[in-house]
Design an enzyme around this catalytic site. Structure first.
Site, short mmCIF file in Angstrom:
data_model
loop_
_atom_site.label_atom_id
_atom_site.label_comp_id
_atom_site.label_asym_id
_atom_site.label_seq_id
_atom_site.Cartn_x
_atom_site.Cartn_y
_atom_site.Cartn_z
N ALA A 41 3.58 -1.85 9.18
CA ALA A 41 3.03 -2.69 10.25
C ALA A 41 3.07 -4.14 9.83
O ALA A 41 3.15 -4.46 8.64
CB ALA A 41 1.58 -2.29 10.53
N ILE A 73 0.84 -1.21 0.00
CA ILE A 73 0.00 0.00 0.00
C ILE A 73 0.88 1.25 0.00
O ILE A 73 0.61 2.21 -0.73
CB ILE A 73 -0.99 -0.02 1.18
N ARG A 105 -11.04 -21.17 8.76
CA ARG A 105 -9.86 -20.58 9.40
C ARG A 105 -10.35 -19.88 10.67
O ARG A 105 -11.37 -19.18 10.64
CB ARG A 105 -9.23 -19.56 8.44
N ILE A 109 -10.31 -23.32 -0.01
CA ILE A 109 -11.40 -22.49 0.51
C ILE A 109 -11.51 -22.80 2.00
O ILE A 109 -11.76 -23.95 2.38
CB ILE A 109 -12.73 -22.80 -0.18
N ASN A 144 5.89 -3.89 17.19
CA ASN A 144 6.00 -3.21 15.89
C ASN A 144 4.82 -2.28 15.63
O ASN A 144 5.00 -1.13 15.23
CB ASN A 144 6.11 -4.24 14.77
N TYR A 184 -3.50 -8.33 16.25
CA TYR A 184 -3.35 -7.42 15.10
C TYR A 184 -4.37 -6.28 15.19
O TYR A 184 -4.01 -5.10 15.18
CB TYR A 184 -3.53 -8.21 13.79
N1 UFG Z 1 -9.37 -17.37 2.23
C1 UFG Z 1 -9.50 -18.64 1.72
N2 UFG Z 1 -8.37 -19.29 1.31
C2 UFG Z 1 -7.13 -18.73 1.37
C3 UFG Z 1 -7.01 -17.41 1.89
C4 UFG Z 1 -8.16 -16.76 2.31
O1 UFG Z 1 -10.59 -19.20 1.66
O2 UFG Z 1 -6.16 -19.38 0.99
C5 UFG Z 1 -10.58 -16.67 2.65
C6 UFG Z 1 -10.53 -16.22 4.09
O3 UFG Z 1 -10.97 -17.23 4.95
C7 UFG Z 1 -11.44 -14.99 4.04
C8 UFG Z 1 -11.25 -14.43 2.63
O4 UFG Z 1 -10.67 -15.50 1.88
O5 UFG Z 1 -12.77 -15.40 4.17
C9 UFG Z 1 -10.31 -13.25 2.58
O6 UFG Z 1 -9.14 -13.60 3.29
P1 UFG Z 1 -7.84 -12.65 3.34
O7 UFG Z 1 -6.84 -13.34 4.20
O8 UFG Z 1 -7.44 -12.26 1.96
O9 UFG Z 1 -8.38 -11.34 4.04
P2 UFG Z 1 -9.10 -11.15 5.44
O10 UFG Z 1 -10.51 -10.76 5.14
O11 UFG Z 1 -8.91 -12.28 6.35
O12 UFG Z 1 -8.23 -9.98 6.07
C10 UFG Z 1 -8.29 -8.68 5.64
C11 UFG Z 1 -6.91 -8.05 5.75
C12 UFG Z 1 -6.45 -8.06 7.17
C13 UFG Z 1 -7.48 -7.42 8.04
C14 UFG Z 1 -8.85 -7.99 7.82
C15 UFG Z 1 -9.86 -7.17 8.51
O13 UFG Z 1 -6.02 -8.74 4.94
O14 UFG Z 1 -5.24 -7.37 7.27
O15 UFG Z 1 -9.18 -8.00 6.44
O16 UFG Z 1 -10.97 -7.91 8.79
F1 UFG Z 1 -7.19 -7.61 9.34
#
Ligand code: UFG
Length: 327
Positions: free
Chosen positions: A74, A12, A280, A206, A91, A140
């Site tokens: 961060a 970013i 997850r 997924i 951090n 976090y």
């Molecule tokens: N997911 C999968 N498979 C993967 C990776 C992710 O199914 O291999 C799913 C996750 O379970 C989630 C969605 O895809 O439902 C998005 O996951 P990301 O890890 O890309 O993003 P998040 O929504 O978990 O996290 C984002 C930011 C974080 C922040 C968060 C705030 O990346 O930094 O939103 O809620 F903290």
């Protein structure tokens, strides 16, 4: 404005640095390159430094006549924050405290902070407005919320004008697909799916197919990096007159994990293996932003609300940079 961009070599931050220069500002990147890439900074001014180095921070702020600071440096891995809370507080909170304190020493009182939807935890109401209860469920989110609180108290003491921008799912590659996302390890959905499409991983997993959503997978609000950075410029412009600005940055439209996978298949023209696995830990079923406040108060408008356009930009960058930034 002369702007210090802490973490300006990251995903970013590097997009922001380019956009600042493009809009007549003078960015100075400050980054320790622990996660970022020197090549992503391109020809912007660069200082190799750590946020725990108070002396170098003060020197940099003074030497470059910095007027405002944007802070993107961060740790961002939710799962890692759960297993290593001390590192995240050190951090994300202590180093930001150090930065704010160096700013106070030299009289820099304008600050744009990279916050997150993770401050809300598991919200009861969707879409999420800025006012709902902040109940982070991991270190976090808590470390980001602690910084927001500190900024709030500093501004109430007339020591800081700040903007806390709560990102939903930042993604895509900026500047027509030329400034991309290169995390190591990668944990974000879109780049992981793209790696599967490029044959760099054997499948995309997924995480959970039994959520209370139409197709059983989690829904997120994906926001293009150029749109995200645009909001920062608008907030920066108002820092002279506004003491506190707090905005959600998202499109308000949710896409499920399956929809994102289908979009990558369509854009790339590639098929790849999709494996359904367990949930997850800590993933809320749906996270979408109510970003009406940013639209009305900042005049923010998004140019790339369609998932397909976002994925196209990411696909372009990954196809043209198959090994990332190569450093
Ligand atoms: N997911 C999968 N498979 C993967 C990776 C992710 O199914 O291999 C799913 C996750 O379970 C989630 C969605 O895809 O439902 C998005 O996951 P990301 O890890 O890309 O993003 P998040 O929504 O978990 O996290 C984002 C930011 C974080 C922040 C968060 C705030 O990346 O930094 O939103 O809620 F903290």
């Amino acid at each position: 404005m002369k702007v210090l961009v802490a973490g300006g070599a990251g995903y970013i931050g590097s997009n922001m640095t380019f956009m600042l220069a493009q809009n007549g500002h003078e960015p100075v990147v400050y980054d320790n390159l622990s996660k970022g890439h020197r090549a992503a900074v391109k020809d912007a001014r660069f200082v190799l430094g750590d946020l725990n180095d108070r002396h170098l921070l003060v020197k940099t702020l003074q030497e470059h006549d910095i007027e405002a600071v944007m802070h993107f440096a961060a740790f961002i891995e939710v799962g890692e924050s759960v297993s290593e809370p001390m590192r995240y507080y050190q951090n994300n909170f202590c180093n930001t405290h150090n930065l704010l304190s160096a700013m106070e020493d030299v009289g820099v009182d304008k600050f744009v902070f990279s916050s997150t939807a993770a401050v809300y935890g598991m919200p009861d109401t969707i879409p999420i407005t800025e006012e709902i209860l902040k109940q982070p469920i991991n270190p976090y989110g808590e470390s980001k919320w602690a910084v927001e609180r500190l900024c709030c108290f500093l501004s109430e003491a007339d020591k800081l004008n700040y903007a806390a921008l709560r990102y939903f799912n930042a993604c895509g590659a900026g500047q027509n697909g030329t400034i991309g996302e290169d995390h190591s390890p990668e944990s974000h959905l879109i780049p992981l799916i793209i790696q599967a499409a490029m044959g760099k991983r054997e499948d995309i997993k997924i995480f959970g197919t039994d959520y209370p959503t139409d197709d059983g997978t989690c829904i997120r609000d994906y926001i293009h990096i150029d749109d995200l950075c645009k909001a920062h410029l608008l907030a920066l412009d108002k820092l002279g007159s506004e003491k506190q600005q707090v905005y959600n940055l998202g499109n308000g439209t949710g896409y499920s994990v399956r929809q994102v996978i289908d979009t990558v298949k369509k854009v790339s023209g590639k098929d790849f293996k999709v494996t359904e696995t367990d949930r997850r830990a800590g993933d809320p079923p749906v996270l979408t932003a109510d970003a009406a406040k940013a639209r009305t108060q900042l005049g923010w408008q998004t140019d790339y609300p369609e998932l397909e356009k976002i994925v196209e930009s990411a696909w372009k960058w990954h196809s043209e940079n198959p090994n990332g930034y190569d450093d």
